[in-house]
Write a protein that holds these residues in place. Sequence first.
Motif, short mmCIF file in Angstrom:
data_model
loop_
_atom_site.label_atom_id
_atom_site.label_comp_id
_atom_site.label_asym_id
_atom_site.label_seq_id
_atom_site.Cartn_x
_atom_site.Cartn_y
_atom_site.Cartn_z
N ALA A 1 6.93 -1.26 -10.82
CA ALA A 1 5.86 -1.07 -11.81
C ALA A 1 4.60 -1.82 -11.39
CB ALA A 1 6.32 -1.54 -13.19
N GLN A 2 4.76 -3.05 -10.89
CA GLN A 2 3.61 -3.82 -10.43
C GLN A 2 2.93 -3.14 -9.24
OE1 GLN A 2 5.72 -7.51 -9.78
NE2 GLN A 2 4.65 -8.51 -11.48
N ASP A 3 3.74 -2.64 -8.32
CA ASP A 3 3.19 -1.96 -7.15
C ASP A 3 2.41 -0.72 -7.57
OD1 ASP A 3 3.65 0.27 -4.87
OD2 ASP A 3 3.57 -1.71 -3.94
N ALA A 4 2.97 0.07 -8.47
CA ALA A 4 2.30 1.29 -8.94
C ALA A 4 1.00 0.95 -9.67
CB ALA A 4 3.23 2.08 -9.85
N GLN B 1 -8.72 0.54 -2.95
CA GLN B 1 -8.73 1.65 -2.00
C GLN B 1 -7.41 1.82 -1.28
OE1 GLN B 1 -12.07 1.35 0.66
NE2 GLN B 1 -13.38 2.36 -0.80
N SER B 2 -6.73 0.72 -0.98
CA SER B 2 -5.45 0.86 -0.29
C SER B 2 -4.58 -0.36 -0.55
CB SER B 2 -5.65 1.04 1.22
OG SER B 2 -6.15 -0.15 1.81
N VAL B 3 -3.28 -0.14 -0.52
CA VAL B 3 -2.28 -1.20 -0.57
C VAL B 3 -1.33 -0.92 0.58
CG1 VAL B 3 -0.47 -2.34 -1.90
CG2 VAL B 3 -2.49 -1.40 -3.08
N ALA B 4 -1.32 -1.78 1.58
CA ALA B 4 -0.54 -1.51 2.79
C ALA B 4 0.31 -2.71 3.15
CB ALA B 4 -1.47 -1.17 3.96
N ALA B 5 1.53 -2.43 3.58
CA ALA B 5 2.46 -3.49 3.97
C ALA B 5 2.16 -3.95 5.39
CB ALA B 5 3.89 -3.00 3.87
N PHE B 6 2.11 -5.27 5.59
CA PHE B 6 2.00 -5.88 6.91
C PHE B 6 3.11 -6.92 7.01
CE2 PHE B 6 -2.19 -4.13 6.41
CZ PHE B 6 -2.59 -3.78 7.70
N GLY B 7 4.24 -6.52 7.59
CA GLY B 7 5.37 -7.42 7.67
C GLY B 7 5.92 -7.69 6.27
N HIS C 1 -1.52 -6.03 2.06
CA HIS C 1 -2.96 -6.13 2.08
C HIS C 1 -3.53 -5.18 1.04
CE1 HIS C 1 -4.28 -8.11 6.12
NE2 HIS C 1 -3.32 -8.78 5.52
N VAL C 2 -4.31 -5.72 0.13
CA VAL C 2 -4.96 -4.92 -0.91
C VAL C 2 -6.45 -4.92 -0.62
CG1 VAL C 2 -5.26 -4.59 -3.39
CG2 VAL C 2 -3.21 -5.76 -2.53
N THR C 3 -7.06 -3.74 -0.52
CA THR C 3 -8.47 -3.65 -0.12
C THR C 3 -9.30 -2.94 -1.18
OG1 THR C 3 -8.20 -1.53 1.03
CG2 THR C 3 -7.79 -3.54 2.31
N ALA C 4 -10.56 -3.36 -1.24
CA ALA C 4 -11.54 -2.74 -2.14
C ALA C 4 -12.93 -3.04 -1.59
CB ALA C 4 -11.40 -3.27 -3.56
N THR C 5 -13.89 -2.20 -1.93
CA THR C 5 -15.28 -2.47 -1.53
C THR C 5 -16.00 -3.32 -2.57
OG1 THR C 5 -15.95 -0.35 -2.48
CG2 THR C 5 -15.49 -0.40 -0.11
N GLN D 1 -10.60 -8.45 -7.72
CA GLN D 1 -10.12 -9.58 -8.50
C GLN D 1 -9.49 -9.13 -9.82
OE1 GLN D 1 -9.83 -12.59 -7.22
NE2 GLN D 1 -10.69 -11.65 -5.37
N ALA D 2 -10.08 -8.13 -10.44
CA ALA D 2 -9.54 -7.62 -11.70
C ALA D 2 -8.14 -7.02 -11.49
CB ALA D 2 -10.48 -6.57 -12.30
N ALA D 3 -7.95 -6.33 -10.38
CA ALA D 3 -6.65 -5.72 -10.09
C ALA D 3 -5.58 -6.78 -9.84
CB ALA D 3 -6.77 -4.80 -8.88
N LEU D 4 -6.00 -7.95 -9.37
CA LEU D 4 -5.05 -9.00 -9.02
C LEU D 4 -4.70 -9.92 -10.19
CD1 LEU D 4 -6.58 -9.99 -5.56
CD2 LEU D 4 -4.50 -8.64 -5.93
N VAL D 5 -5.47 -9.86 -11.27
CA VAL D 5 -5.26 -10.78 -12.40
C VAL D 5 -3.82 -10.77 -12.90
CG1 VAL D 5 -5.81 -11.13 -14.84
CG2 VAL D 5 -7.65 -10.88 -13.16
N PRO D 6 -3.17 -9.59 -13.08
CA PRO D 6 -1.79 -9.61 -13.61
C PRO D 6 -0.79 -10.28 -12.67
CG PRO D 6 -2.79 -7.43 -13.86
CD PRO D 6 -3.69 -8.22 -12.96
N LEU D 7 -1.15 -10.48 -11.39
CA LEU D 7 -0.20 -11.02 -10.43
C LEU D 7 -0.39 -12.51 -10.18
CD1 LEU D 7 -0.41 -8.17 -7.75
CD2 LEU D 7 1.14 -8.35 -9.71
N ARG D 8 -1.50 -13.04 -10.64
CA ARG D 8 -1.76 -14.45 -10.38
C ARG D 8 -0.87 -15.34 -11.25
NH1 ARG D 8 -5.84 -15.09 -6.95
NH2 ARG D 8 -7.46 -13.47 -6.78
N ASN D 9 -0.52 -16.48 -10.70
CA ASN D 9 0.30 -17.48 -11.40
C ASN D 9 1.69 -16.97 -11.74
OD1 ASN D 9 -1.95 -19.27 -11.40
ND2 ASN D 9 -2.73 -18.23 -13.23
N GLN D 10 2.10 -15.89 -11.08
CA GLN D 10 3.45 -15.39 -11.30
C GLN D 10 4.39 -16.03 -10.29
OE1 GLN D 10 3.98 -11.18 -12.00
NE2 GLN D 10 5.89 -11.17 -10.82
N SER D 11 5.50 -16.54 -10.75
CA SER D 11 6.45 -17.22 -9.88
C SER D 11 6.92 -16.29 -8.76
CB SER D 11 7.65 -17.70 -10.70
OG SER D 11 8.60 -18.31 -9.87
N GLY D 12 6.91 -16.80 -7.53
CA GLY D 12 7.39 -16.03 -6.38
C GLY D 12 6.33 -15.18 -5.72
#
Length: 330
Positions: free
Chosen positions: A259-262, A271-277, A281-285, A291-302
Amino acid sequence: MQEPPAQEATNKEASNAPTAPDGAWIIDVRGLTKRYGARAVVDDVDIQLAPGRICGFLGPNGSGKTTTIRMLCGLLTPDAGEGTCLGLDLRRDALRIKRQVGYMTQRFGLYEDLSIRQNLDFVGRLFELPHRKRAVDDALERLGLVGRQHQLAGSLSGGWKQRLALAACLIHNPRLLLLDEPTAGVDPKARRDFWDQIHQLAAQGITVLVSTHYMDEAERCHELVYIAYGKVLARGTERDIVQGAGLHVAEITGTLSAAQDAALRAAPGVQSVAAFGTSLHVTATDPAALQAALVPLRNQSGLHVRPANANLEDVFISLIGRAKDNYGNG
């Protein structure tokens, strides 16, 4: 947020195109176009390449790379566009161009039931070389094939077939090499040896246009042209292209739920979410959208989120995501 059109990247990178000394371009073509039915397989492509340069020609399968290369070496006639290759007119002098270019195809194109020497001798006959035996001897020595010269081509590994194909391309001392995915299917050591040889050739003044899917190979080129769906999306040095893309990147380590990935992929401005190892890598112009897209993931354990630098793969994933698929047009 409205994404910038891919054409803007093209215009920005065009200003970074190298300048040939005294205008002495080895390749100088503009508006190159090839159509099959209503579909433009190559659509208004410009390429300029100076002597002794290695240009990486990148793009997904079906992007028009092979068709472009075949037009440059005189095997296909453009439907539109003009220019020169080796100072010769692309249309009027196609036969002369063929004799001065080394073209290495995607698939091994020599005779598997002939030996290495016999294959090179055959190619020498095609080019009507006046000192054919000496030319064959030189090609064998140049590519380290002397010890295997009587081995049948069909018994060679992928790396040795690659060496033989390159020797055949060089036997007539061309000034330009057009290499169409030459390292596909060979092991990493053979790829590295091949690229060492390509750089030696460039140091001798030979110009190389090489198509590849490998980002590590792209990084070894002096300059790059990225094409998708028949159109050039970016060109310039690696640094030019990465800086010109204007991408902002975040690296995420740890495991995201489905669900988080989706949600991350669907977030506005991403623009893209790509696995590197083991990381993403999450990219945007737009940095604010990132930063707004990343807010739900910050301070999450692990999970660990940090800024990262864009690389070529980030840029090309972004470019292909914004390009318009032309398949339905034909």
